[in-house]
Scaffold this active site. Structure first.
Site, PDB file in Angstrom:
ATOM      1  N   CYS A 184      -0.016   3.969   2.475  1.00  0.00           N
ATOM      2  CA  CYS A 184       0.260   3.622   3.869  1.00  0.00           C
ATOM      3  C   CYS A 184       1.758   3.661   4.141  1.00  0.00           C
ATOM      4  O   CYS A 184       2.214   4.249   5.113  1.00  0.00           O
ATOM      5  CB  CYS A 184      -0.234   2.204   4.157  1.00  0.00           C
ATOM      6  N   ASP A 185       2.534   3.017   3.280  1.00  0.00           N
ATOM      7  CA  ASP A 185       3.934   2.750   3.607  1.00  0.00           C
ATOM      8  C   ASP A 185       4.941   3.592   2.836  1.00  0.00           C
ATOM      9  O   ASP A 185       6.129   3.553   3.145  1.00  0.00           O
ATOM     10  CB  ASP A 185       4.225   1.260   3.380  1.00  0.00           C
ATOM     11  N   CYS A 208       0.827  -1.202   0.000  1.00  0.00           N
ATOM     12  CA  CYS A 208       0.000   0.000   0.000  1.00  0.00           C
ATOM     13  C   CYS A 208       0.865   1.257   0.000  1.00  0.00           C
ATOM     14  O   CYS A 208       1.419   1.616   1.040  1.00  0.00           O
ATOM     15  CB  CYS A 208      -0.916  -0.034   1.223  1.00  0.00           C
TER      16      CYS A 208
HETATM   17  P1  FAD Z   1     -10.684  -6.332   6.000  1.00  0.00           P
HETATM   18  O1  FAD Z   1      -9.815  -5.575   6.913  1.00  0.00           O
HETATM   19  O2  FAD Z   1     -10.055  -7.101   4.891  1.00  0.00           O
HETATM   20  O3  FAD Z   1     -11.564  -7.319   6.899  1.00  0.00           O
HETATM   21  C1  FAD Z   1     -12.331  -8.349   6.330  1.00  0.00           C
HETATM   22  C2  FAD Z   1     -12.970  -9.194   7.407  1.00  0.00           C
HETATM   23  O4  FAD Z   1     -13.820 -10.167   6.802  1.00  0.00           O
HETATM   24  C3  FAD Z   1     -12.026 -10.004   8.269  1.00  0.00           C
HETATM   25  O5  FAD Z   1     -12.526 -10.073   9.585  1.00  0.00           O
HETATM   26  C4  FAD Z   1     -12.039 -11.391   7.607  1.00  0.00           C
HETATM   27  O6  FAD Z   1     -11.656 -12.436   8.493  1.00  0.00           O
HETATM   28  C5  FAD Z   1     -13.502 -11.476   7.264  1.00  0.00           C
HETATM   29  N1  FAD Z   1     -13.880 -12.421   6.199  1.00  0.00           N
HETATM   30  C6  FAD Z   1     -13.424 -12.507   4.921  1.00  0.00           C
HETATM   31  N2  FAD Z   1     -14.076 -13.459   4.235  1.00  0.00           N
HETATM   32  C7  FAD Z   1     -14.991 -13.997   5.094  1.00  0.00           C
HETATM   33  C8  FAD Z   1     -15.989 -15.008   4.996  1.00  0.00           C
HETATM   34  N3  FAD Z   1     -16.230 -15.696   3.859  1.00  0.00           N
HETATM   35  N4  FAD Z   1     -16.744 -15.291   6.103  1.00  0.00           N
HETATM   36  C9  FAD Z   1     -16.549 -14.625   7.272  1.00  0.00           C
HETATM   37  N5  FAD Z   1     -15.629 -13.639   7.417  1.00  0.00           N
HETATM   38  C10 FAD Z   1     -14.860 -13.336   6.345  1.00  0.00           C
HETATM   39  N6  FAD Z   1      -5.043   1.216   5.372  1.00  0.00           N
HETATM   40  C11 FAD Z   1      -4.825   2.407   5.966  1.00  0.00           C
HETATM   41  O7  FAD Z   1      -5.743   3.243   6.019  1.00  0.00           O
HETATM   42  N7  FAD Z   1      -3.618   2.699   6.534  1.00  0.00           N
HETATM   43  C12 FAD Z   1      -2.575   1.820   6.550  1.00  0.00           C
HETATM   44  O8  FAD Z   1      -1.490   2.135   7.060  1.00  0.00           O
HETATM   45  C13 FAD Z   1      -2.780   0.549   5.946  1.00  0.00           C
HETATM   46  N8  FAD Z   1      -1.774  -0.361   5.893  1.00  0.00           N
HETATM   47  C14 FAD Z   1      -2.020  -1.585   5.348  1.00  0.00           C
HETATM   48  C15 FAD Z   1      -0.985  -2.539   5.372  1.00  0.00           C
HETATM   49  C16 FAD Z   1      -1.196  -3.807   4.887  1.00  0.00           C
HETATM   50  C17 FAD Z   1      -0.080  -4.828   4.959  1.00  0.00           C
HETATM   51  C18 FAD Z   1      -2.469  -4.149   4.326  1.00  0.00           C
HETATM   52  C19 FAD Z   1      -2.724  -5.548   3.808  1.00  0.00           C
HETATM   53  C20 FAD Z   1      -3.482  -3.208   4.262  1.00  0.00           C
HETATM   54  C21 FAD Z   1      -3.270  -1.911   4.769  1.00  0.00           C
HETATM   55  N9  FAD Z   1      -4.270  -0.926   4.735  1.00  0.00           N
HETATM   56  C22 FAD Z   1      -4.055   0.284   5.354  1.00  0.00           C
HETATM   57  C23 FAD Z   1      -5.586  -1.184   4.116  1.00  0.00           C
HETATM   58  C24 FAD Z   1      -6.640  -1.487   5.192  1.00  0.00           C
HETATM   59  O9  FAD Z   1      -6.136  -2.480   6.058  1.00  0.00           O
HETATM   60  C25 FAD Z   1      -7.936  -1.916   4.550  1.00  0.00           C
HETATM   61  O10 FAD Z   1      -8.409  -0.903   3.680  1.00  0.00           O
HETATM   62  C26 FAD Z   1      -9.033  -2.209   5.587  1.00  0.00           C
HETATM   63  O11 FAD Z   1      -8.602  -3.162   6.537  1.00  0.00           O
HETATM   64  C27 FAD Z   1     -10.302  -2.711   4.911  1.00  0.00           C
HETATM   65  O12 FAD Z   1     -11.260  -2.982   5.880  1.00  0.00           O
HETATM   66  P2  FAD Z   1     -12.442  -3.997   5.628  1.00  0.00           P
HETATM   67  O13 FAD Z   1     -13.168  -4.074   6.932  1.00  0.00           O
HETATM   68  O14 FAD Z   1     -13.179  -3.615   4.405  1.00  0.00           O
HETATM   69  O15 FAD Z   1     -11.771  -5.408   5.277  1.00  0.00           O
END
Ligand code: FAD
Length: 306
Positions: A133-134, A130
Site C-alpha cells: 500500500c505505502d 503495508c
Molecule cells: P477489516 O477492514 O479489518 O474490517 C473488520 C470489521 O470487523 C470492522 O468493521 C470491525 O469493526 C469488525 N469487527 C472486528 N471484530 C468484531 C467483533 N468481534 N464483532 C463485531 N465486529 C467486529 N489495503 C489495500 O488494498 N490498499 C491500501 O492502500 C491499504 N492500506 C492500508 C493501510 C493501513 C494503515 C491498514 C491498517 C491496512 C491497509 N490495507 C490496505 C489493508 C486493508 O485495509 C485490509 O486488507 C482490509 O480492510 C480487510 O478488510 P476486511 O473487511 O477483511 O477487514
C-alpha cells in the site's frame, strides 16, 4: 431472524452484505465500527479503477452502498461467540443474541504494533504497516523494516526496488524468514540487516518521521537511524478471539480456515477477508472474498431448502 448475518463492516463485510441483499434475502450486518481498517488508512492508490482515494471516503461509500439495499446495519456491537441452536446464534458482548440461518464472518485483522513512543503519533506520517500500500510513497528515500520473519524480509525485497535504502531490524539473533528470501535480500545492494536490535523510539519533527532509535541487545548501546519511513512487520493478528472454542476451525495463528467458496468447518458459517486463511490481505481481495462468501452462503441456503 436473518437469512444471512454478516459480522464485520470492512470491505469484506460490505461486499458480502451487498451480494446477499441483492438475492432478496433478509440480510443483517453487525460491526464494531463500519469501515474497518480502511478507516485508519490515508491514501489508497491500489483500489482498482479509482486511482486515488482516502480511507474515510471509501468507508463512507461502502456504507452508503450497503444502505441502498436495506441491509439491517447494527454498529457499535461486538460479537462474543458463535453457536448452533435451532438456527446459528451469535451472542453479543452486551448479552443480546442475534440469530440467522447463515453467518458470514468478516472481522478482519489488526497489525501487531511496536508499542514504542512515537509510533502512534507518526502512524500514516511515516510509520506504515503495508508495503504493497505505502511503499511507493517512499520512492527514493531511506526506510527501515522492523521484523525479520517472512513478511519483513519480503517487505524489504519489495521496498528495495522502490526506495533508496532499506534497513531491516530483527530483535532475535537469527532471521526467521525462509532461507531463499534471506539469500535474495542479501544479494540486493541496498538492504542492510541488523540483528539483536530492539526498537525503542520512533523519531519525528512533529509532522513526519525523521528516524528511529534502537538498542543493540548485545552491547547495550543505543543507536539512531535517519529514515523517512518505518514499516512494522511483526505480525498480523486476526480478530477471531471470539471464535476460540467454537465449531469454527482456526489455524494456529487464529485465521478462519475456509474453502474456495468461503465455507468454514461449521455448516452454514462462511468467512471472508483478512480474518481468514486467504493469502494477501488487501481491500480488493477482501471485497472479492466477501462476494464469494455471500454467494457460497446463498447456495447453502437454497440447498438447505430454506
Ligand atoms: P477489516 O477492514 O479489518 O474490517 C473488520 C470489521 O470487523 C470492522 O468493521 C470491525 O469493526 C469488525 N469487527 C472486528 N471484530 C468484531 C467483533 N468481534 N464483532 C463485531 N465486529 C467486529 N489495503 C489495500 O488494498 N490498499 C491500501 O492502500 C491499504 N492500506 C492500508 C493501510 C493501513 C494503515 C491498514 C491498517 C491496512 C491497509 N490495507 C490496505 C489493508 C486493508 O485495509 C485490509 O486488507 C482490509 O480492510 C480487510 O478488510 P476486511 O473487511 O477483511 O477487514
Amino acid at each position: 431472524p436473518y437469512d444471512v448475518l454478516i459480522v464485520g463492516g470492512g470491505p469484506a463485510g460490505a461486499a458480502a452484505a451487498i451480494y446477499a441483499a441483492r438475492k432478496g434475502i433478509r440480510t443483517g450486518l453487525v460491526a464494531e465500527r463500519f469501515g474497518g481498517q480502511v478507516m485508519d488508512t490515508v491514501g489508497i492508490e491500489n483500489f482498482i479503477s479509482v486511482p486515488y482515494t482516502e480511507g474515510p471516503k471509501l468507508a463512507a461509500s461502502l456504507e452508503q452502498h450497503v444502505r441502498e439495499y436495506g441491509v439491517d446495519i447494527i454498529t457499535d456491537q461486538r460479537a462474543a461467540g458463535i453457536r448452533r441452536g435451532e438456527l446459528i446464534e451469535l451472542p453479543l458482548a452486551t448479552g443480546a443474541t442475534l440469530k440467522s440461518k447463515a453467518v458470514i464472518l468478516a472481522t478482519g485483522a489488526r497489525w501487531r504494533e511496536l508499542n514504542v513512543p512515537g509510533e502512534a503519533e507518526y502512524r500514516t506520517r511515516g510509520v506504515a504497516y503495508c508495503p504493497h500500500c505505502d511503499g511507493p510513497f517512499f520512492k527514493g528515500k531511506k526506510v527501515a523494516v522492523v521484523g525479520g520473519g517472512n513478511s519483513g524480509i519480503e517487505a524489504a525485497i519489495d521496498l528495495a526496488g522502490i526506495v533508496e535504502h532499506v534497513t531491516v531490524l530483527e530483535f532475535a539473533d537469527t532471521l526467521r524468514a525462509d532461507e531463499v528470501l534471506q539469500r535474495k535480500a542479501r544479494s540486493m545492494g541496498n538492504i542492510d540487516i541488523i540483528m539483536n536490535a530492539q526498537t525503542t523510539e520512533v523519531l519525528g519533527d512533529g509532522s513526519k518521521v525523521t528516524g528511529m532509535q534502537y538498542t543493540d541487545r548485545v552491547s547495550g548501546d543505543s543507536k539512531r537511524l535517519e529514515l523517512a519511513g518505518i514499516f512494522v512487520q511483526i505480525g498480523l493478528v486476526p480478530n477471531t478471539e471470539f471464535l476460540r472454542g467454537s465449531e469454527v476451525e482456526l489455524t494456529r495463528s487464529g485465521e478462519v480456515v475456509i474453502d474456495n467458496r468461503g465455507a468454514t468447518s461449521m455448516a452454514g458459517v462462511f468467512a471472508a477477508g483478512d480474518a481468514t486463511t486467504v493469502p494477501y490481505k488487501q481491500i480488493v481481495i477482501s471485497m472479492g472474498a466477501g462476494a464469494t462468501a455471500a454467494l457460497g452462503a446463498f447456495d447453502h441456503l437454497i440447498r438447505a431448502g430454506s
